[in-house]
Structure formats: C-alpha cells, structure tokens
Design an enzyme around this catalytic site. Structure first.
Site, PDB file in Angstrom:
ATOM      1  N   ASP A 170      67.946  46.909   4.431  1.00  0.00           N
ATOM      2  CA  ASP A 170      67.720  45.575   4.575  1.00  0.00           C
ATOM      3  C   ASP A 170      68.311  44.599   5.698  1.00  0.00           C
ATOM      4  O   ASP A 170      69.710  44.866   5.652  1.00  0.00           O
ATOM      5  CB  ASP A 170      68.218  44.825   3.119  1.00  0.00           C
ATOM      6  CG  ASP A 170      67.167  45.374   2.198  1.00  0.00           C
ATOM      7  OD1 ASP A 170      66.681  46.266   1.931  1.00  0.00           O
ATOM      8  OD2 ASP A 170      67.091  44.255   1.161  1.00  0.00           O
ATOM      9  N   LYS A 179      61.619  39.459   3.557  1.00  0.00           N
ATOM     10  CA  LYS A 179      62.569  39.139   1.978  1.00  0.00           C
ATOM     11  C   LYS A 179      63.053  37.649   2.509  1.00  0.00           C
ATOM     12  O   LYS A 179      63.343  37.250   3.831  1.00  0.00           O
ATOM     13  CB  LYS A 179      63.458  40.081   2.164  1.00  0.00           C
ATOM     14  CG  LYS A 179      64.984  39.695   1.047  1.00  0.00           C
ATOM     15  CD  LYS A 179      65.967  40.815   1.265  1.00  0.00           C
ATOM     16  CE  LYS A 179      67.153  40.547   0.713  1.00  0.00           C
ATOM     17  NZ  LYS A 179      68.159  41.684   0.564  1.00  0.00           N
ATOM     18  N   LYS A 226      59.819  40.235  -0.728  1.00  0.00           N
ATOM     19  CA  LYS A 226      61.156  40.282  -1.633  1.00  0.00           C
ATOM     20  C   LYS A 226      61.683  38.884  -1.651  1.00  0.00           C
ATOM     21  O   LYS A 226      62.426  38.460  -0.667  1.00  0.00           O
ATOM     22  CB  LYS A 226      61.972  41.227  -1.206  1.00  0.00           C
ATOM     23  CG  LYS A 226      63.293  41.479  -2.078  1.00  0.00           C
ATOM     24  CD  LYS A 226      64.138  42.503  -1.359  1.00  0.00           C
ATOM     25  CE  LYS A 226      65.730  42.481  -2.105  1.00  0.00           C
ATOM     26  NZ  LYS A 226      66.506  43.422  -1.526  1.00  0.00           N
TER      27      LYS A 226
END
Length: 311
Positions: A157, A220, A256
C-alpha cells in the site's frame, strides 16, 4: 501544444507533450462529477439501500474483506507477533467463518507476520513508499517497497504523491506509481489517494484515473493519518471511476476504504456503494477491502451475538 494549461497549476512552462498525455487520459474518462451531485447520490443510497444489507451474511462477507491493520508508533516485534497469532486463532475458534483478507503492518514487520502466520488465504500487506506522507526520495520508496516484498509482503500500500498531483505534475505522480508497480510485479499494489487532502470530487476522480492508468491494482481512500479520512462521497467517486475504466478496458480494479471506519454501519455504507455502483462481482476480497482493525471485533460481535474482544 497551446499555452492554455487546464490542470490549475498556474505554470505553463513546465508542460510538455508527455504531460499532455495525462490530460488526455483524464479527459477520456467522462466528465467530472460535481460535489453536489455526488452528495445527493450518496444520500439517496444511504437512505434507501443500506438497510437491506444489514444481515449476518453481509457481516460475514465484511469480516472476510478486512485488512486488519496495526500502524502505531508503539508496534514492536512482540506486539505484531501477538496480533498475527490472533488471526491464527480465528480459524480454530470460528471454523465456519472465512478469515480476514490481510494483515497490514509497517514494512519492518513483514518478516514477523510471515513467520507467525499459519493460516491460508490471508495476505501480508505492508505500507511503503514513505507512508503516510509520501514525502521522501523516490530511491527510498523503491528500496522500501523491494525490501518489504523480500521480507514476505504479498501486497504493498503506497500513498499517491499528493503534493505533486496538486501542483499539476501528473507525469511525476504516474512515473512513481509505475516504478513501484514494476517492483511489485504480480503482487497487488494499492494506491492511497488521501482523499481528504484532495478535497473535491473532481480531484479525487483525476487522482483515481491516474493511479489506475499507472498500474494500481486497488485504489484506497486514506491513510487514516489525515482528516477527513474515508467518506462515502469519496468512495462513490472512486467506484464510479473504477466502473468507467472497467467498461472501457474490461479490467477490474479493487477498491479499499480506510480510515475512520468506526462502526459496522459505516462498513455497510461502503459495502452498499460498491454493490450499487460496481455490482455483486466486486463483493469479494479480491476486489473489495476495508482497512480497519476496530471493525473486526464489532463484526464478530454482531455475527456471534455476543461481545467479542479478540483484537
């Protein structure tokens, strides 16, 4: 190329033919949504659709989509080992329940998770690339990503370079993501847009398009370190962008939400947005994750009908 810059950076001289490519990519994915339009659509979804998803089965699905996260300055090898052992316990305690999707930690703990994790199907996610601000040398981002993978991370990430994005340096933003994706190879790269810093639906959509174009497997919302963190409005814009990209390319990108997901109802709102915008096929942990640790206990408690304090 004309001198009329439309990125809002106010600097006409730095724009090259290369950068005009990114403006073209942005333009290809439909008109920008206004903040008012997005707010109205989200309000309608929350009022009319969330309640029908308030079921035990959906809560089991949500549990299986959690990226169980510990990103504290107090994390240690011992605390991360205990955290991971609790994930191992879930398989023993609740054999009928699908486990969480991933354990998300700082890169220096990837090896501890890898050595401690004994259950199948749980990914090892690491935040890398100068998390949470993305303000460091590109060489450091590359090294950190490569080292996390070497130590056992199966997902990375990273945070979009928000400063570069807001200055109109789309080429710099995209080159970074492309380089980090090349290091990840087949492993998932999730790009955090930090939507609270982007502020508008228009900016969120542009950042989502550039991230996907540059190789993001997931987009995300937030690091959880900036306020506001995830919002249903940001989620709606991101899911619409994923949908447009899928309709043009046939490629499915994951979504996400993370940061500030404090209740099961918060999670149900994001589930509902994904379901209504992207459809049922996105409702698996291959394409939908929720970044939180608080949610795990809450979901377990509602599924089992008793207060659970495992995490």
């Amino acid at each position: 190329m004309s001198d009329n810059c439309n990125c809002g950076c106010g600097n006409h001289t730095h724009h090259t033919q290369e950068e005009s490519k990114y403006d073209f990519v942005i333009a290809e994915y439909g008109k920008a949504m206004s903040d008012e339009e997005v707010a109205a659509k989200v309000k309608n979804l929350i009022e009319n659709k969330v309640e029908e998803n308030n079921t035990i089965e959906v809560k089991k699905q949500l549990f299986n989509c959690i990226d169980l996260t510990t990103l504290k300055c107090t994390d240690s090898e011992e605390s991360v080992m205990r955290f991971t052992e609790k994930v191992n316990e879930i398989d023993d305690r609740y054999p009928d329940l699908k486990n969480v999707a991933a354990i998300c930690v700082y890169p220096n703990f990837a090896k501890i998770v890898d050595e401690t994790l004994q259950v199948d199907g749980v990914e090892i996610a690491c935040v890398a690339g100068g998390f949470p601000s993305s303000q460091t040398f590109q060489e450091i981002k590359v090294a950190e990503t490569a080292m996390a993978i070497h130590e056992g991370a199966t997902e990375i990430d990273i945070v979009l370079s928000v400063g570069k994005f807001l200055s109109g340096d789309y080429e710099g933003v995209c080159d970074e993501i492309q380089e980090l994706k090349s290091i990840c190879g087949e492993k998932h790269l999730k790009v955090i847009l930090e939507t609270g810093a982007l502020k508008s639906a228009e900016n969120i959509k542009k950042a989502a398009i550039l991230s996907i174009y540059s190789g993001a497997d997931f987009i995300k919302t937030s690091t959880g370190k900036e306020q506001p963190a995830a919002t249903p409005e940001a989620a709606y814009v991101m899911c619409q962008t994923i949908k447009e990209y899928y309709q043009k390319t046939g490629q499915k990108i994951g979504f996400k939400p993370a940061g500030g997901i404090n209740t099961v109802n918060d999670a149900l709102v994001y589930y509902t947005i994904v379901k209504e915008v992207l459809g049922e096929e996105w409702l698996t942990n291959r394409l939908f994750r929720i970044g939180t640790s608080r949610l795990a206990n809450l979901c377990l408690s509602e599924i089992l009908g008793e207060e659970i304090k495992l995490f």
